[in-house]
Enzyme design. Structure first.
Site, mmCIF file in Angstrom:
data_model
loop_
_atom_site.group_PDB
_atom_site.id
_atom_site.type_symbol
_atom_site.label_atom_id
_atom_site.label_comp_id
_atom_site.label_asym_id
_atom_site.label_seq_id
_atom_site.Cartn_x
_atom_site.Cartn_y
_atom_site.Cartn_z
ATOM 1 N N GLU B 258 0.887 -1.143 0.000
ATOM 2 C CA GLU B 258 0.000 0.000 0.000
ATOM 3 C C GLU B 258 0.927 1.194 0.000
ATOM 4 O OE1 GLU B 258 -2.624 0.723 3.453
ATOM 5 O OE2 GLU B 258 -2.234 2.716 2.609
ATOM 6 N N CYS B 295 -3.596 7.312 5.002
ATOM 7 C CA CYS B 295 -3.514 6.926 3.588
ATOM 8 C C CYS B 295 -4.740 7.391 2.826
ATOM 9 C CB CYS B 295 -3.432 5.413 3.426
ATOM 10 S SG CYS B 295 -2.934 4.509 4.871
#
Lengths: 526, 526
Positions: B258, B295
């Site tokens: 990620e 994120c």
């Protein structure tokens, strides 16, 4: 005048072709009359742009029309069966009647119809609904075309235009850019004609199926890493596969590859005692059927030296020795086998049977069997386990069950691993020690059965750890499992009901679709 | 004297350490007292070998004991909550009470317990049985340890030793080699202590959890590509992620990453008209919560110039302007934000609010908001969409809905994409045009809700197309979905009943496990 390519919604002349080629009749070694273009980047770029556009339209069209298209393609293949079988037999040297017509073609149309059924029924997309948080997700199309590179050994079932990857990619909602195998361009053209006719009839976007016959390797790498590509499926050699994988990986584009496997078969002592002759006969058939040109051909047979092993080997050798020569798919396969024979000799393996390259026109070979002691194998396991694609197998004889474990531990990732064992329980300790090692090496573990058949079943795994494939979690055979390779996980968080895809709305869109609602698999509507 | 590493089944001195380091208190900028080793390859090699051994033993131990271990780890974290919260607050500057104790710690223990429940119940492995052909398959352990690289922004929930990837990898039956984030070594040590204590108590192999604090980047690449590794999970920067990805990909080892996302939020004109002030308030909170160090922070907000857009921007700017400075996670985050501010200025964006770096000790920043006209954004979309991790967002104002589509089409792969739209239906045409573009760009699509919350739900997708993650088909949050990353597809073909894993024997091993038997999801036994 070379044939036309299928790009941008119709058959057309290639743009700035990089050249042309002809297929070879492997039974004679002579070039076949039809000429096919080698595309330059111009055709690939057009195909990418048209495919990207088609990916939007395909999402609009929905599963029912895609399913109808897949079924119409299957029917179109059946209508063309005479031409398909004759062309494929000529291009590949595979037997027209025992193999192509009555086995591989029905398998191919069956796959298309299974994919159609899965597409229509929709459970494949694993719709998951959390009613409390109103978060919903399912697998959806990738948003770009899938490039499919077909292998040389299954002119129908793995064909880039109509084979398993084609069916799976379309059933998952993605357009396909097919890259023919240069051994069978005529077969691929016929298959693409059936698909294109079905496309037009079903009202799907005309660029949902495109076909290129050949292009330079560097354009292949550019294709699989292009921003507009959705994913790639490749079946073929390790060298070609690794080149594409590197390009796709670098661009973060999913690429699924089936590259190589020697499919080790461990024959435990008890099974030799109980039915050695039977096992030898089954193995011989599995090693030599289709001239051994299967991804799941047993390339490595491991035995413990015991009173029965010599008899078993004598029987297996005799069968190989008695086998007549056969026509291979092409020059490349023959060259590969010759290199394999040469490598095994150089490494010190003994020839048990087979004289290698056979007399006669074209590309012919006699099935060959080699033998090496376990100690020698373990000195160079990487070299001894290089795949020889075709009817060439290596027997490794080890001194004791521990030797089997050492050989198993030295293996790379495989599509399959097989253990033959006794019915009387005497092999259980050896099996128990071997299984955990083999389990992590192979996608499919078999008992008492040769690996060369790959059933189209939802439970099949035709895949395995690298370098057998590129990812250990996916299979290229089996509907619907194979479809999930060509999908992205699409989550909808608080998205309004009328904006959800049908699979995630409250009502079950087919009444039969399985969905995971609040932890329970169900066919009910909300 | 540096702390010991957890390698090979116990806490021990590092072998030939490459150096040592201390974490920094980001509120003061001064080094914290504890010293941690930088491991050399010797420790990694030991961890790989011990982890590979543990992977066999873990498969033997079975799901019930793994589940008990995960639950014991959760309890161990709760018993250590005061120390954990104090240490994490010191190492990260995150608020102890509003965030760490009452939000992130319960999320973390909740994840561990959900993973335990999924592990015990076993449906996650998608057992598939074809009774007619006797082919059976399920997802099984990878056969090697999973390397987990934890990020700096969630010291508990994404911690390499006890966070989501840790829980998912172990629940799927794999040992973990945890690599601490060097910002929070003390927190990670406490978490690993809880896990190791639970391991011992539950009778699992002592090397099923190992911990290294730091190692050179080249050793990281060697780790993720090592033959003994099963897979890797990484959450962090794009640069570090891409380096690891290249190494893992080349070796054919699964690697889940990620890496970056700017989480575009499209605010359609009707929603501005209906509730612009409300949307501005929600967005401000989402952009600045946790100093924007999520994120899923909205880094890009897209508006159509309209009568309401200026008022909306004034409100949003005022909120940013009024926001006080906050402490960042570390020097790297501050440097990144400063570079982002500088880049946006250089590219010609206007400052709407925020004076950037703030006065005071340590690493402090004032939330900043920039604005750029759509035409300018579209001249350099790649540069304008570089993620600035932290409280820095960019508003793009476009002239008409077509401008929104152009901006959407220019975006890279994202974790999330959000659309705010009117309730009165006036935004439907714009939504319909935008949705197909956003759907292929983002893992999670939201309506009328900010993206920064990532619920732990089976329907969640915390993932998305590259470069948001490394593969669009997987999520790193959500049990059991996240577990499937750490699994290989294991097929059993004609394997004898007593040799099958419990999940594939005729009897349902838990009575509750969902299995796909002959195309039907069922909890029944055969």
């Amino acid at each position: 005048m070379p044939h036309r390519v299928l790009v941008g919604g119709g058959w057309r002349e290639p743009r700035h072709p990089a050249g042309s080629f002809r297929a070879t009749d492997p039974a004679t070694g002579t070039a076949l009359p039809d000429e096919y273009p080698v595309s330059s980047w111009a055709d690939l770029e057009d195909a990418l742009e048209a495919g990207a556009g088609a990916s939007f339209e395909l999402a609009e069209a929905g599963p029912d029309r895609i399913a109808a298209f897949l079924e119409a393609t299957a029917s179109g293949l059946e209508r063309r069966s005479d031409a398909l079988v004759a062309t494929a037999a000529l291009e590949t040297g595979l037997p027209a009647d025992t193999r192509l017509r009555s086995s591989e073609l029905p398998r191919t149309t069956g796959q298309l119809r299974l994919a159609a059924a899965a597409c229509r029924e929709r459970s494949w997309c694993r719709a998951t609904i959390d009613t409390k948080l109103d978060i919903r997700s399912r697998l959806g199309p990738l948003g770009g075309p899938v490039a499919v590179f077909g292998p040389n050994n299954f002119p129908f079932a793995f064909n880039a235009a109509g084979g398993g990857d084609f069916a799976a990619a379309l059933a998952a909602g993605n357009p396909v850019i097919a890259k023919a195998n240069p051994h069978s361009p005529g077969t691929t053209r016929l298959m693409a004609e059936a698909a294109f006719e079905a496309l037009t009839a079903s009202g799907l976007p005309a660029a949902a199926v495109q076909l290129l016959y050949h292009f330079p390797a560097e354009d292949g790498r550019r294709l699989v890493s292009h921003p507009l590509i959705g994913a790639t499926a490749f079946t073929g050699s390790r060298t070609a596969g690794l080149g594409l994988k590197e390009a796709g990986d670098k661009a973060g584009k999913p690429i699924y590859l089936e590259m190589s496997s020697i499919n080790p078969v461990f024959v435990l002592p008890g099974s030799l005692r109980e039915r050695g002759a039977e096992v030898a006969a089954e193995l011989f058939a599995s090693c030599t059927a289709g001239m051994g040109q299967f991804c799941t051909k047993p390339g490595l047979i491991i035995l413990v030296d015991c009173p029965e092993s010599e008899g078993f080997l004598a029987g297996l050798s005799a069968a190989f020795e008695a086998a007549g020569p056969g026509v291979l798919l092409g020059r490349g396969v023959l060259k590969g086998l010759e290199a394999g024979v040469e490598r095994l000799r150089r490494l010190g393996a003994d020839v048990l049977a087979g004289r290698g390259t056979a007399e006669g026109p074209g590309f012919r070979f006699r099935p060959a069997l080699f033998r090496v002691p376990g100690d020698l194998f373990l000195q160079e396991p990487a070299l001894f386990q290089i795949e020889s694609f075709g009817a060439l197998s290596l027997v490794v004889t080890v001194r004791d069950p521990a030797g089997m474990l050492a050989v198993a531990a030295s293996l790379e990732g495989q599509l399959t691993a097989t253990v033959f064992s006794a019915r009387d329980g005497s092999d259980e300790p050896a099996y128990a020690a071997l299984e955990p090692i083999l389990r992590r090496k192979a996608g499919r573990l078999l008992n008492d059965k040769v690996p060369s058949g790959v059933a189209v079943s939802p439970a099949m795994n035709h895949g395995g750890p690298f370098p057998a494939s590129g990812h250990p979690g996916f299979t290229s055979v089996g509907i619907p499992a194979a479809m999930t390779r060509f999908a992205a996980l699409h989550c909808y968080d608080n998205v309004r009901q009328d904006r959800l895809p049908p699979e995630l709305k409250n009502g079950n869109p087919t009444g039969r679709m399985w969905r995971l609602i609040d932890g329970e698999w169900t066919q009910r509507s909300l």
